[in-house]
Structures are given as structure tokens and as C-alpha cells.
Design an enzyme around this catalytic site. Structure first.
Site, PDB file in Angstrom:
ATOM      1  N   LYS A   1      38.187  34.125  17.837  1.00 34.68           N
ATOM      2  CA  LYS A   1      37.700  34.166  16.459  1.00 34.68           C
ATOM      3  C   LYS A   1      37.840  35.593  15.926  1.00 34.68           C
ATOM      4  CE  LYS A   1      34.310  30.521  17.382  1.00 34.68           C
ATOM      5  NZ  LYS A   1      34.805  29.462  16.494  1.00 34.68           N
TER       6      LYS A   1
ATOM      7  N   ARG B   1      35.073  19.462  20.961  1.00 32.64           N
ATOM      8  CA  ARG B   1      35.457  18.056  21.095  1.00 32.64           C
ATOM      9  C   ARG B   1      35.899  17.725  22.524  1.00 32.64           C
ATOM     10  NH1 ARG B   1      39.721  18.765  16.413  1.00 32.64           N
ATOM     11  NH2 ARG B   1      38.067  20.232  15.847  1.00 32.64           N
TER      12      ARG B   1
END
EC number: 3.4.11.1
Length: 569
Positions: free
Chosen positions: A351, A428
Site C-alpha cells: 500500500k 478474500r
């Protein structure tokens, strides 16, 4: 994988909690006790964590606030205490030709104060709009001060009454008050049921408004509020039960907030697992726990989960709590699955850049916090007729030579293969395992801080929900309307699955920016049995308050309400 479900055995360690403990006395006048993380045992725990993570973080010394609640029917003029708080709508503040209140209760208070209330509220420009509040020190009442809080429209919502409780708590902090009362200027149009729900919402607001997470501050003020009377909404066992219920849910919300607020050098996957076991040991009459280590997860072929965790020095812990009522027939079996990334660096797709908020990625276990907070609350409420499984695949997404790489192909626990095209779409991958192991239940709700796309679509205060089941959508939305937490159903557009196809595996783990929240939900759908009703809740926005720079505990209240709707209580 069904072997993971319904495990009834667990081993517990004398490992002290660094989070808040709650104790309740009888329903009529109960107390909410927040145990600080600065006790001798908590300091030992903080020190043990520090040795592992080099954080050297210790908690501050503070006393636990206790609030006793009572529902009363007395004349507001006669009530004696520090602050009398009156919630008023814009309609309640209507004046006659002489600038006097038309509302009977405000008329009575104003008359007792020789017109000073109407005069002072005019000077303060108080009109009853939502969010308005003013505290007045006026002689002539049994209370030392009177606080007016705006409720907005006459058809005030759960959120408005919760804000009333929060405003009363804020007034108590400001005035260093120890005993306050809350009343509504008008209860016209409120049915007996609405009065009960209003009392519950007021209690929730007051408790959460009083609570401050000061564990990591070197200095903090002690809460002064000791008692709160709810006036004019009824008395007796029903309202007592509602107030007690609200306090039980608040215990879960506060745990959820503390879990999210805790920094990653304190809340590791191992510590999160210990907190889960603490819930099971505290409520051992209805809870069991099973914590799987890395080797056990390997045996169960949890490849997608373990690959995410591979780069971290803090090993993964797979958490499974099982709630079973101590007696009675089980009518339904349901599961709550929470994303449990105690820190998310993004992995090799790290990030970076404006808006990436890597410093806030401790909140990437907000789904797990909601699930465990709900577990704590349900341990106190003890609903009948429903078995609930709480699943968290806890780990960190870090960077190292052993970490997951872009382009890797991994195998999920149901045998499907996934080409990793973005290591920052890791949640996920872990959720797929939690969902897959729950095929023995009738309904699954998973919660995750999954996509920035959902925040872009719905903003910071609304969670997106995705489900193929209209019935489940109605159930959960109805629960959210009671809790006051905002949800919005988004489409599961099957045609978007084309962007998730891989040339070398069954699927990729992200389909790019367009419709990112939808493709994430479609990915999770691949791991759900068609016979199971399933919902995905993306709470990336409302899990954190930028304004307060604090966790919200979002999701706990709605989950508890939903479980109760599936119980025989």
C-alpha cells in the site's frame, strides 16, 4: 472440512485479557464495568507481547466506569440530580404568539423556571434540529443543570435516540456529573414497543458515549457518570429487560472497538485467538473453542489462507467458537465469518501513495472484531434454539522472502485454484477458507473490510451487502433497522465474473477497479454451497471513524439482532 465445524473441545490457558471486562448486577439496576488493561496481569501480558514484537507497549492506569440504570415515572420538575437531559424535536420547540412553548412538558419546565428556559433556549438558537444541544444552568429545578438535545423530525429514529444518549453522556463528561436523567419532551405517538426500543437506544448511546479507549494514553480522565435515570418511558420487567439487553450488546460493541483500536504490535493473531478463547471460557456454559495452528491448517488444506500468512513472523491462528444453548432443541444452525487480518501491508503489492492508509491497516480485522464482539454479547444474552459458529482466519499480510508473490497459484480448501494477481486482495483468500468450512449450517454471514470500492460507492458510514437470497437480505436489513447500523444492498452482477477468469487457474483474486466490491463478492460466492443462504457484508467504510480517529464497533449490534431473529427467544 466439516470436521472443523461443531468442535466441542478446547484447551484454555491462564493468559490474561488486555481487553475490557464487563460485569452486570441484576436487571433493574445494573452496572457496566470496564476493566482497564493496566492491572498487574494485563501489564504482564503487555510485556510478553512486547518481547515478541519489540513494541514495549504498556497500558495506563485508569479506573473502570460503572453506570447504574433505572427506568422511572416521576415528575421531571421533582427529579433531583446533576443534569436533566430533555430530547426535543423541532415540533416540540414550536412557540405561540408570546414566544412561549406549546409543548406541555416544556411549558411546565419553563413555568417552574419563570420563563428562563424559553428565554435561554432562544438566546442559544436552539430549535430542536438533529445534532443541536445546549446545557443551561438555571435555578428553580431539582436538577443542577438542564440539557436540551435536538432530535430533528417528530418521527425520530433509533439513531436519534442513540444520539440523545451520547449527548447526555457528553454533557456529563463536560460538567463532571455523576447522576443524570434523560426524558423525551413528547411521547405522543410512541407505542409501548417504540418506548421500549427508545429506552434501549438511549441506553446504548449513554454507555458508548461514556466509554473512552484510553489504554494507550499516558494520561486520561476518569469517567464520572455513575447513574442514569430514564424517565417517562415506562417501568417494570419489560423495560428493565430492554435496558439490560442494550448493555449486553454494548459489551460486545466495546470489545469490537478495542480489538480494532489495538495496534498490530499488540494485537497479533495469537492474541486475537486468546481473546476468542477468553470468551469461550467466560461463557463456558454455552461456548466451546477450537483454535487451529499452522500445522493443523495444513492438514486441512487451507492453502489460500496459509499463503497469505506465510510472510509474517507472527503465525496464523484459525479461530472457531461454537455457541450452543445449554438446553432445548436446536432449530437453526448459522455461521458468522469475520476477516481477521491483524495487519495488512498489502504484501508485495504494498500500500503506497495518498489514500492508501497503511497506518490504519490494523482495522483490517474489523470483520473479526464484529464477529467476536457479537459472540461476547450473545454469551451474556444466551438466545435459545440457535447454534452459532464464529469463524476467524487470523493472520498478517506482510512482506518477506517466504511471502506470497504476484503470479503465484494457490489452492483453496475446496480444491479450486487461484492465480494471485494482487497480493493486496488477500482478505478474500482467507475468507474463502472460513466460508468453505461452514457448509453444515443453513445460513452464513461474512463480514470484511474488503474493498475500497465499497467505500467509494457508499461512503464512510454505510456498509454494502451482497447476497443471492432475498429472504436473507430482508432478515439482515430488518436487524440493521433495529440496531441503527446502515446497510445497502448492492447487485451481484454475474456478467462481471468474466474479469475474474484466469488463463492458467480457475480464477484470479481480483478483477480490477471497475465494480471491485461486486467482483470481490462474486469471488466469495465460489466457496458457498448452493444449499446455504449466504451474505457478504463489506464494512470497509463504517468500521472506522475518521472524525473521532477511533473504531466504531460496527456490525456487532446487527449481528446480535439477526441471531436473535433466528432464535426461539
Amino acid at each position: 472440512m466439516n470436521g472443523v465445524l461443531c468442535s466441542s473441545s478446547s484447551s484454555f490457558h491462564s493468559y490474561p485479557s488486555i481487553f475490557t471486562k464487563f460485569q452486570s448486577s441484576p436487571i433493574w439496576s445494573f452496572s457496566i464495568s470496564v476493566t482497564p488493561l493496566c492491572s498487574r496481569r494485563a501489564k504482564r501480558m503487555a510485556h510478553s507481547i512486547a518481547r515478541d514484537t519489540l513494541g514495549l507497549t504498556h497500558t495506563n492506569q485508569s479506573d473502570a466506569p460503572k453506570i447504574s440504570f433505572a427506568a422511572k415515572e416521576i415528575d421531571l420538575v421533582e427529579w433531583k440530580g446533576d443534569i436533566l437531559t430533555v430530547g426535543a424535536t423541532e415540533k416540540d420547540l414550536a412557540r405561540d404568539g408570546n414566544s412561549k412553548f406549546q409543548n406541555p412538558l416544556l411549558q411546565k419546565l419553563d413555568s417552574k423556571l419563570s420563563g428562563l428556559l424559553s428565554e435561554a433556549s432562544s438566546e442559544e438558537d436552539f430549535s430542536g434540529k438533529a445534532g443541536q444541544s445546549t446545557i443551561l444552568r438555571l435555578p428553580g429545578l431539582g436538577s443542577k443543570r438542564i440539557a436540551l438535545v435536538g432530535l430533528g423530525s417528530p418521527t425520530s429514529s433509533t439513531a436519534a435516540y442513540r444520539c440523545l444518549g451520547e449527548a447526555a453522556a457528553a454533557a456529563a463528561k463536560s460538567a463532571q456529573a455523576s447522576n443524570i436523567a434523560i426524558a423525551l419532551a413528547s411521547t405522543d405517538g410512541l407505542s409501548a414497543e417504540l418506548k421500549l426500543s427508545s429506552a434501549s437506544a438511549i441506553t446504548t448511546g449513554a454507555v458508548l458515549g461514556t466509554f473512552e479507549d484510553n489504554r494507550f494514553k499516558s494520561e486520561s480522565k476518569k469517567p464520572t457518570l455513575k447513574s442514569l435515570d430514564i424517565l417517562g418511558l415506562g417501568t417494570g420487567p419489560e423495560i428493565e429487560k430492554k435496558i439490560k439487553y442494550a448493555a449486553d450488546v454494548c459489551a460486545g460493541v466495546i470489545l469490537g472497538r478495542e480489538l480494532v483500536n489495538a495496534p498490530a504490535n499488540v494485537l497479533t493473531p495469537a492474541v486475537l485467538a486468546e481473546e476468542a478463547k477468553k470468551i469461550a471460557s467466560t461463557y463456558s456454559d454455552v461456548f466451546s473453542a477450537n483454535i487451529l495452528d499452522v500445522e493443523q491448517c495444513k492438514e486441512l488444506k487451507m492453502g489460500s489462507y496459509l499463503r497469505v500468512a506465510a510472510a509474517s513472523a507472527n503465525p496464523a491462528h484459525f479461530i472457531h467458537l461454537c455457541y450452543k444453548p445449554s438446553s432445548g432443541e436446536i432449530k437453526k444452525k448459522i455461521a458468522l465469518v469475520g476477516k481477521g487480518l491483524t495487519f495488512d501491508s498489502g504484501g508485495y503489492n504494498i500500500k503506497t501513495g495518498p489514500g492508501c492508509s497503511i497506518e490504519l491497516m490494523k482495522f483490517d480485522m474489523g470483520g473479526a472484531a464484529a464477529v467476536l464482539g457479537a459472540a461476547k454479547a450473545l454469551g451474556q444474552i444466551k438466545p435459545a434454539g440457535v447454534e452459532v459458529h464464529f469463524i476467524v482466519a487470523a493472520c498478517e499480510n506482510m512482506i518477506s522472502g517466504t511471502g506470497m508473490r504476484p503470479g503465484d497459484i494457490i489452492t483453496a480448501s475446496n480444491g479450486k485454484t487461484i492465480e494471485v494477481n494482487n497480493t493486496d486482495a488477500e482478505g478474500r483468500l482467507t475468507l474463502s477458507v472460513g466460508i468453505s468450512c461452514n457448509q453444515g449450517v443453513e445460513k452464513i454471514v461474512d463480514l470484511a473490510t474488503l474493498t475500497g470500492a465499497c467505500v467509494v460507492a457508499l461512503g464512510p458510514s454505510i456498509a454494502g451487502i451482497f447476497t443471492p437470497s432475498d429472504d436473507l437480505a430482508k432478515e439482515v436489513v430488518a436487524a440493521s433497522e433495529v440496531s441503527g447500523e446502515k446497510l445497502w444492498r448492492l447487485p451481484m452482477e454475474d456478467s462481471y465474473w468474466d474479469s475474474m477468469k484466469s488463463g492458467v487457474a480457475d480464477m484470479v483474486n481480483t478483477g480490477g477497479r471497475p465494480g471491485g466490491a461486486i467482483t470481490a463478492a462474486l469471488f466469495l460466492k465460489q466457496f458457498v454451497n448452493e444449499k446455504v443462504q449466504w451474505m457478504h457484508i463489506d464494512l470497509a467504510g463504517p468500521v472506522w471513524s475518521d472524525k473521532k480517529k477511533n473504531a466504531t464497533g460496527f456490525g456487532v449490534s446487527t449481528l446480535v439482532e439477526w441471531v436473535l431473529k433466528n432464535s426461539t427467544n
